[in-house]
Design an enzyme around this catalytic site. Structure first.
Site, PDB file in Angstrom:
ATOM      1  N   ARG A  72     -11.263   0.145  15.683  1.00  0.00           N
ATOM      2  CA  ARG A  72     -11.966   1.029  14.734  1.00  0.00           C
ATOM      3  C   ARG A  72     -13.430   1.125  15.139  1.00  0.00           C
ATOM      4  O   ARG A  72     -14.150   0.134  15.140  1.00  0.00           O
ATOM      5  CB  ARG A  72     -11.881   0.471  13.321  1.00  0.00           C
ATOM      6  CG  ARG A  72     -10.495   0.527  12.750  1.00  0.00           C
ATOM      7  CD  ARG A  72     -10.574   0.333  11.252  1.00  0.00           C
ATOM      8  NE  ARG A  72      -9.265   0.062  10.704  1.00  0.00           N
ATOM      9  CZ  ARG A  72      -8.990   0.035   9.412  1.00  0.00           C
ATOM     10  NH1 ARG A  72      -9.962   0.243   8.536  1.00  0.00           N
ATOM     11  NH2 ARG A  72      -7.767  -0.211   8.989  1.00  0.00           N
ATOM     12  N   ARG A  86       0.332   4.378   0.648  1.00  0.00           N
ATOM     13  CA  ARG A  86      -0.336   5.504   1.313  1.00  0.00           C
ATOM     14  C   ARG A  86      -0.133   5.405   2.826  1.00  0.00           C
ATOM     15  O   ARG A  86       0.361   4.391   3.329  1.00  0.00           O
ATOM     16  CB  ARG A  86      -1.838   5.420   1.038  1.00  0.00           C
ATOM     17  CG  ARG A  86      -2.438   4.127   1.575  1.00  0.00           C
ATOM     18  CD  ARG A  86      -3.946   4.109   1.629  1.00  0.00           C
ATOM     19  NE  ARG A  86      -4.418   2.975   2.397  1.00  0.00           N
ATOM     20  CZ  ARG A  86      -4.567   1.736   1.933  1.00  0.00           C
ATOM     21  NH1 ARG A  86      -4.271   1.450   0.679  1.00  0.00           N
ATOM     22  NH2 ARG A  86      -4.982   0.769   2.721  1.00  0.00           N
ATOM     23  N   ASN A  89       0.852  -1.195   0.000  1.00  0.00           N
ATOM     24  CA  ASN A  89       0.000   0.000   0.000  1.00  0.00           C
ATOM     25  C   ASN A  89       0.883   1.238   0.000  1.00  0.00           C
ATOM     26  O   ASN A  89       1.755   1.387   0.848  1.00  0.00           O
ATOM     27  CB  ASN A  89      -0.912   0.015   1.228  1.00  0.00           C
ATOM     28  CG  ASN A  89      -1.811  -1.198   1.251  1.00  0.00           C
ATOM     29  OD1 ASN A  89      -2.341  -1.604   0.223  1.00  0.00           O
ATOM     30  ND2 ASN A  89      -1.969  -1.804   2.405  1.00  0.00           N
ATOM     31  N   VAL A  95      -4.978   3.712   7.748  1.00  0.00           N
ATOM     32  CA  VAL A  95      -5.878   4.012   8.872  1.00  0.00           C
ATOM     33  C   VAL A  95      -5.186   3.709  10.204  1.00  0.00           C
ATOM     34  O   VAL A  95      -5.256   4.497  11.151  1.00  0.00           O
ATOM     35  CB  VAL A  95      -7.187   3.184   8.758  1.00  0.00           C
ATOM     36  CG1 VAL A  95      -8.078   3.412   9.973  1.00  0.00           C
ATOM     37  CG2 VAL A  95      -7.939   3.510   7.470  1.00  0.00           C
TER      38      VAL A  95
END
Ligand code: MV4
Length: 448
Positions: free
Chosen positions: A337, A291, A289, A294
């Site tokens: 989360r 980026r 990934n 989260v």
């Protein structure tokens, strides 16, 4: 250093990036849809621009609107957060063509990792351990059978454009392989407009362990430890921890060295996550990934390093300012989360938060953009916040998390808080004895 950063996102991550910018003395621009006029990321930004109607495709994914917002406000860089345009190579290219810095990797690096076959080929060439499988795409029925026989059953057929488990089909025998490949291909074509598929040996009960890296784009890269994200439901992470309860120091040393070397060879720029499945003491690369993720706060809590500061520094051409030997891991961190969803059915529960009281105290962090009286719009994903808890040991972390969950008040909507209050009491969770299938099995047993 940048003077003004436009944050092309919403919710808790838009606030998270704003905080880093403010600490670095950088002005912030929020963008928002007409559904987010009352959002906290708009209120707390120095400036804001409305970029379109509620549908994400017309606002948060609308590249011309976002580029126009940069031009209007004079922003010299864009932070994409996660989701939305964060892994869109074309967006990165368009910004660069307008003289605006994309705070992330090069468009080329995003593009390579966005194609799972290309990502796997690259990973292998960089010396990362990969899941045994076909060498690239399989095209004909004959190729599917020959490759599947060679790999051994069960095999997993995966879409090259895939992600989130879509276009993934298991085949348990030669007989199943051809029809499974046909199904995977059709699903991939429908979901991504790309029907390329490849084969992998199916791993039965692995853990999902991912390595956080940071590169300066000039051949220096450091590893910031791993996260265990095995607790997922329908490919959505629910609970993440750093570091993994499953690894010892020798296993860590080895995989960290392999990942750092790979990212140095790639001259990777910015924050990145290398995802592995881990089974019987072996790591198998699945995806990368490109980026900020989260779950990045659990890494921040155990390293004391602000990953968004580091992203911004590197994007502005500064050195990382940290050597691998400067990275010290301290204690344990867990993230839960919090979704605006029913804790049993996971049906989204948008609406007004009538009472809100986040927990506090030593080692407790809540990253959220909601407030009492806030109306959660129905147009976006249901994450309303993240509870991140740190302790000197995993046991202390769990004790503190239990206390923080008891303290948390979110009324007026359904949330996943009751699920976490149940999980925290489970002996498998206390022992760290779970794999990628554990949570779905727990939910199927009818708990919560
Ligand atoms: C696998 C696998 C077993 N064997 N690959 C699911 C989404 C995609 N990112 C990778 N996934 C998997 N790939 C092989 N060769 C099992 C999964 C998988 C999974 C992986 C991580 C976390 C949760 C998961 C849940 C189901 C399946």
């Amino acid at each position: 250093m940048f003077k003004k950063v436009l944050i092309a996102n919403r919710g808790e991550i838009a606030l998270r990036v704003q905080r880093a910018c403010k600490e670095l003395g950088i002005a912030t621009v929020a963008v928002h849809s007409t559904a987010d006029t009352d959002a906290m990321h708009v209120r707390l930004a120095d400036e804001s621009v409305c970029i379109g109607p509620p549908a994400a495709a017309a606002s948060y994914l609308n590249i011309p609107s976002i580029v126009a917002a940069c031009e209007i406000t004079g922003a010299d860089a864009v932070h994409p957060g996660y989701g939305f345009l964060s892994e869109n190579a074309r967006f990165a290219e368009i910004l660069e063509a307008h003289g605006i810095t994309f705070i992330g990797p090069t468009a080329e690096q995003i593009r390579i990792m966005g194609d799972k076959i290309e990502a796997k080929r690259t990973a292998k060439a960089l010396g990362l351990p990969v899941v045994p499988g076909s060498d690239g795409a399989v095209r004909t029925a004959e190729e599917v059978m020959t490759e599947a026989d060679r790999i051994g059953y069960p095999v997993l057929i995966k879409a090259s454009a895939g992600g989130g488990g879509r276009g993934m089909v298991i085949a348990r025998s030669r007989e199943e392989a051809v029809s499974a490949a046909r199904r995977a291909r059709a699903e991939a074509k429908a979901a991504f407009g790309n029907d390329e598929v490849y084969l992998e040996r199916f791993l039965g009960a692995p853990r999902h362990i991912e390595i956080q890296i940071m590169g300066d784009g000039r051949g220096k890269a450091i590893v910031l430890g791993e996260r265990d994200c095995s607790l997922q439901r329908r490919h959505q992470k629910v609970w993440e921890e750093a570091r993994s309860p499953a690894l010892n120091e020798e296993q860590r040393r080895s995989i960290y060295a392999t990942c750092a070397e790979a990212m140095q060879k790639l001259a990777y720029r910015g924050a990145g996550t290398i995802e592995f499945l881990y089974e019987d003491g072996e790591f198998y690369f699945i995806e990368m990934n490109t980026r900020l993720q989260v779950e990045h706060p659990v890494t921040e809590m155990i390293t004391g390093i602000d990953l968004v500061h580091a992203q911004i520094r590197v994007a502005s051409g500064r050195p990382i300012g940290l050597a691998q030997d400067d990275i010290r891991f301290s204690g344990h961190a867990i993230e839960c989360r919090l979704n605006a969803e029913h804790p049993r059915t996971f049906v989204p529960s948008p609406g007004t938060i009538t009472h809100y009281h986040p927990p506090g105290g030593l080692g407790v962090r809540v990253d959220s953009a909601v407030y009492q009286g806030y109306r959660i719009p129905p147009h976006y994903d249901s994450l309303i916040g993240k509870l991140i808890v740190h302790g000197n040991t995993r046991v202390e972390c769990l004790m503190r998390l239990r206390r923080a969950l008891d303290e948390f008040v979110v009324d007026g909507i359904h949330s996943t808080l009751p699920l976490f209050r149940e999980l925290i009491h489970h002996p498998d969770i206390a022992n760290g004895a779970y794999d990628i299938h554990w949570l779905e099995a727990f939910l199927a047993r009818g708990k919560v």
